[in-house]
Design a protein around this motif. Structure first.
Motif, PDB file in Angstrom:
ATOM      1  N   SER A  67       0.821  -1.216   0.000  1.00 20.80           N
ATOM      2  CA  SER A  67       0.000   0.000   0.000  1.00 20.80           C
ATOM      3  C   SER A  67       0.845   1.252   0.000  1.00 20.80           C
ATOM      4  O   SER A  67       0.477   2.253  -0.620  1.00 20.80           O
ATOM      5  CB  SER A  67      -1.002   0.002   1.150  1.00 20.80           C
ATOM      6  OG  SER A  67      -0.445  -0.493   2.299  1.00 20.80           O
ATOM      7  N   VAL A  72       0.368   4.035  -2.888  1.00 22.84           N
ATOM      8  CA  VAL A  72       0.222   5.467  -2.590  1.00 22.84           C
ATOM      9  C   VAL A  72       1.341   6.235  -3.259  1.00 22.84           C
ATOM     10  O   VAL A  72       1.123   7.283  -3.883  1.00 22.84           O
ATOM     11  CB  VAL A  72       0.249   5.724  -1.062  1.00 22.84           C
ATOM     12  CG1 VAL A  72       0.255   7.206  -0.782  1.00 22.84           C
ATOM     13  CG2 VAL A  72      -0.925   5.078  -0.392  1.00 22.84           C
ATOM     14  N   CYS A 114      -6.558   9.471  -6.928  1.00 21.18           N
ATOM     15  CA  CYS A 114      -6.793   9.531  -5.483  1.00 21.18           C
ATOM     16  C   CYS A 114      -7.716   8.403  -5.049  1.00 21.18           C
ATOM     17  O   CYS A 114      -7.475   7.738  -4.042  1.00 21.18           O
ATOM     18  CB  CYS A 114      -7.396  10.863  -5.080  1.00 21.18           C
ATOM     19  SG  CYS A 114      -6.191  12.180  -5.060  1.00 21.18           S
ATOM     20  N   LEU A 115      -8.768   8.174  -5.819  1.00 23.50           N
ATOM     21  CA  LEU A 115      -9.718   7.111  -5.478  1.00 23.50           C
ATOM     22  C   LEU A 115      -9.020   5.755  -5.465  1.00 23.50           C
ATOM     23  O   LEU A 115      -9.236   4.948  -4.561  1.00 23.50           O
ATOM     24  CB  LEU A 115     -10.880   7.088  -6.470  1.00 23.50           C
ATOM     25  CG  LEU A 115     -11.942   8.156  -6.255  1.00 23.50           C
ATOM     26  CD1 LEU A 115     -13.025   8.059  -7.316  1.00 23.50           C
ATOM     27  CD2 LEU A 115     -12.553   8.013  -4.873  1.00 23.50           C
ATOM     28  N   ILE A 118      -6.995   5.489  -2.311  1.00 27.56           N
ATOM     29  CA  ILE A 118      -7.873   5.294  -1.146  1.00 27.56           C
ATOM     30  C   ILE A 118      -8.329   3.841  -1.089  1.00 27.56           C
ATOM     31  O   ILE A 118      -8.296   3.195  -0.044  1.00 27.56           O
ATOM     32  CB  ILE A 118      -9.098   6.234  -1.215  1.00 27.56           C
ATOM     33  CG1 ILE A 118      -8.672   7.664  -0.946  1.00 27.56           C
ATOM     34  CG2 ILE A 118     -10.162   5.810  -0.209  1.00 27.56           C
ATOM     35  CD1 ILE A 118      -9.781   8.675  -1.110  1.00 27.56           C
ATOM     36  N   SER A 133      -7.508   1.208   1.890  1.00 29.89           N
ATOM     37  CA  SER A 133      -8.605   0.632   2.657  1.00 29.89           C
ATOM     38  C   SER A 133      -8.546  -0.893   2.612  1.00 29.89           C
ATOM     39  O   SER A 133      -8.901  -1.553   3.575  1.00 29.89           O
ATOM     40  CB  SER A 133      -9.954   1.173   2.184  1.00 29.89           C
ATOM     41  OG  SER A 133     -10.445   0.417   1.127  1.00 29.89           O
ATOM     42  N   GLY A 176       0.050   6.246   4.381  1.00 22.92           N
ATOM     43  CA  GLY A 176      -0.156   7.309   3.404  1.00 22.92           C
ATOM     44  C   GLY A 176       0.996   8.300   3.405  1.00 22.92           C
ATOM     45  O   GLY A 176       1.483   8.725   2.356  1.00 22.92           O
ATOM     46  N   ILE A 199      -5.601  10.407   2.291  1.00 23.11           N
ATOM     47  CA  ILE A 199      -5.925   9.126   1.663  1.00 23.11           C
ATOM     48  C   ILE A 199      -5.857   8.008   2.700  1.00 23.11           C
ATOM     49  O   ILE A 199      -6.754   7.166   2.798  1.00 23.11           O
ATOM     50  CB  ILE A 199      -4.934   8.831   0.507  1.00 23.11           C
ATOM     51  CG1 ILE A 199      -5.258   9.694  -0.700  1.00 23.11           C
ATOM     52  CG2 ILE A 199      -4.950   7.362   0.125  1.00 23.11           C
ATOM     53  CD1 ILE A 199      -4.221   9.592  -1.808  1.00 23.11           C
ATOM     54  N   LEU A 208      -8.826   8.315   5.201  1.00 27.46           N
ATOM     55  CA  LEU A 208     -10.097   7.947   4.564  1.00 27.46           C
ATOM     56  C   LEU A 208     -10.167   6.442   4.350  1.00 27.46           C
ATOM     57  O   LEU A 208     -11.157   5.801   4.700  1.00 27.46           O
ATOM     58  CB  LEU A 208     -10.234   8.649   3.215  1.00 27.46           C
ATOM     59  CG  LEU A 208     -10.771  10.075   3.257  1.00 27.46           C
ATOM     60  CD1 LEU A 208     -10.798  10.655   1.852  1.00 27.46           C
ATOM     61  CD2 LEU A 208     -12.159  10.095   3.857  1.00 27.46           C
ATOM     62  N   GLY A 209      -9.075   5.889   3.798  1.00 29.41           N
ATOM     63  CA  GLY A 209      -9.049   4.460   3.512  1.00 29.41           C
ATOM     64  C   GLY A 209      -9.312   3.641   4.767  1.00 29.41           C
ATOM     65  O   GLY A 209     -10.124   2.718   4.757  1.00 29.41           O
TER      66      GLY A 209
END
Lengths: 309, 228
Positions: free
Chosen positions: A41, A45, A195-196, A199, A203, A242, A294, A297-298
């Protein structure tokens, strides 16, 4: 019930040092426990933000470039013959007062002829005879604050008293404005998708670490842990992932951009890329901020379903 | 301390687990909850612990209507209730000491309180010498005592045990009952759901018998099943 009074009081006290240490320990442990996923991850990122960073810098350069062109665009306002000199000052003030106008220069007919001669270079003698009977009109050179407004502004200036004609790069201005607008829009859409994706990946990572510890979370809830207490280590974990990803991407973007610009300025001296430290630091700061966001939120997406009470 | 008024619980699948139950449990009582599986014992416990909300009726804990509690108030209710399970629910990667300390950590207790309180309860349940061991290295009875230590380390007003002797042999079960009696002497209310007939019969405590979601019998110094 003395015992329960004591626990209740303890429950409402501010976050203790012990608790902060607990959050930190849990987050760090979890990152190392799922080390491969953490690396994955951080990597995603980093890659997303890397693209985002270079993209942003490219956008900054394009904006700088188009602004350079746009600020060079001007409106020429030609006056009717025989306008009195004292009226000229009044008109200049009037034009400067129109909203959206950034600069007004008066060009007298004599000046205009001089400029024309200069443009002809060594063959200025062609215009020799015109000195006595100058056919050129007085004019104003008007700059707009914003290139978008030029067509509008031209219309307004045309309506002023004593104006013969208004000329601007008709068509060119409209085209340029629409191209830059289009470029900005596609850029924004691509950034959103990147960005999505980041995220989503964070997550997933956090979901794995939450899933691995769902039993523990269940016990925490039974023991009377608040939702924030359960959530915080995961939030911290996500934010750390992140941030590390963003820092990696930031370093690469900074180093890469610096070497790229030094190459460009050497081999293509007529191009001036943005090397302003202020701008670069802003982009780096933005990347770190987005990395944090990010991550947060994730992880908040993936912890949410385990905290339904 | 606990008052239930006409509590009915119907699960979303239509099963009626509790049917118009009203009862009162005083502070300091030791109550056995008996009845066949599916009689509603576990649901009754869940309603008191605010894991389930009654479909109808009210549950009062210390005079407060806990069905109306907001989400953020629930943890503070749960800190006043210690839970003991048949399957212990200890964390395998944490030592005995850490498992008990965890109950204090999640409430945000200071390190000072943890360091003084954890040895105290481990001593109380007779596991002071095993604090560095892990659950897998302990016998069932020892694991259950860790679970009890974890449940009482917060000094809860109420201890709920859901079939705590279900996985234990008779001798170990009796040791555990002695421990619970000791805890009860210090004014901790205890509700224990159980199928252990001999224990209930010889303890001579209040017995609430349930069947089909109703209270079928509620007597002081009761026995497991009514004499025929």
């Amino acid at each position: 019930m003395a015992g329960s009074a004591a626990t209740r009081k303890a429950g409402y006290t501010a976050v203790s040092f012990n608790t902060l240490f607990y959050y930190w320990r849990e987050a760090v442990n979890s990152i190392f426990r799922n080390s491969w996923l953490s690396i994955a991850s951080v990597g995603t990122v980093a890659v997303s933000l890397l693209i985002l960073g270079f993209f942003t810098l490219a956008a900054v350069n394009v904006r700088e470039f188009t602004q350079g062109i746009e600020s060079g665009l001007e409106i020429r306002v030609y006056l009717k013959d025989g306008a009195a000199r004292e009226n000229v000052n009044k008109m200049q003030a009037q034009i400067a007062g129109v909203p959206g106008v950034s600069l007004v220069d008066f060009v007298s007919r004599e000046q205009a002829l001089e400029e024309m001669k200069e443009n002809f270079g060594g063959r200025g003698d062609i215009l020799e005879g015109l000195d006595k009977d100058n056919p050129l009109p007085d004019s104003f050179r008007v700059r707009a604050e914003n290139a978008d407004n030029i067509p509008d502004l031209a219309g307004q200036l045309m309506a002023l008293n004593g104006v013969e004609q208004v000329i601007y790069g008709h068509g060119l201005v409209e085209k340029l404005v629409s191209v830059t607008r289009w470029a900005r829009l596609t850029g924004a859409i691509i950034l959103c998708f990147l960005c999505l994706a980041a995220i989503f990946l964070i997550s997933t990572t956090i979901r794995m670490s939450v899933f691995a510890r769902r039993k523990e979370i269940g016990i925490m809830v039974l023991l009377g842990a608040t939702n924030w207490f359960v959530r915080f280590p995961y939030l911290l974990e996500g934010m750390m992932l992140g941030l590390v990803g963003a820092a990696l991407a930031g370093t690469v973007v900074y180093a890469g951009y610096m070497s790229l610009t030094s190459h460009i300025t050497q081999s293509l001296p007529f191009i001036h890329p943005v090397t302003d430290r202020q701008v670069l630091l802003q982009v780096m700061g933005g990347m770190l901020g987005i990395g944090l966001l990010i991550g947060a939120l994730g992880s908040s997406f993936s912890i949410r379903k385990y905290l339904k009470t | 301390m606990i008052n239930l008024y006409n509590v009915t619980k119907v699960y979303t699948n239509g099963a009626k687990a509790l049917n118009d139950i009203s009862l009162t449990i005083q502070k300091g009582e030791f109550v056995f909850l008996v009845g066949p599986s599916g009689a509603g014992k576990t649901t009754l416990i869940k309603v008191i612990f605010r894991e389930e909300i009654p479909t109808r009726g009210q549950v009062l804990f210390n005079g407060k209507n806990i069905s109306r509690f907001k989400g953020r108030e629930i943890p503070y209710l749960r800190r006043k209730i210690g839970m003991v399970f048949q399957d212990f629910r200890l964390l395998p990667q944490k030592s005995v000491y850490e498992n008990v300390a965890f109950a204090l950590e999640v409430t945000g207790a200071s390190g000072k309180i943890i360091r003084s309180r954890v040895p105290e309860v481990l001593n109380q349940v007779g596991l002071a010498d095993k604090s560095r061991m892990f659950p897998s290295q302990l016998s069932g009875g020892e694991q259950q005592r860790v679970c009890i230590a974890r449940a009482i380390v917060n000094k809860p007003a109420l201890l709920i045990a859901d079939e705590p002797t279900g996985n234990l042999d008779p001798d170990t079960s009796w040791e555990l009952m002695n421990l619970l009696s000791e805890i009860n002497k210090n004014d901790t209310t205890i509700i224990m759901a159980t199928h252990a007939r001999e224990i209930v019969d010889s303890m001579k405590r209040r017995v609430i018998a349930m069947s089909d979601g109703r209270v079928s019998r509620d007597e002081e110094s009761g026995v497991y099943s009514s004499e025929l």
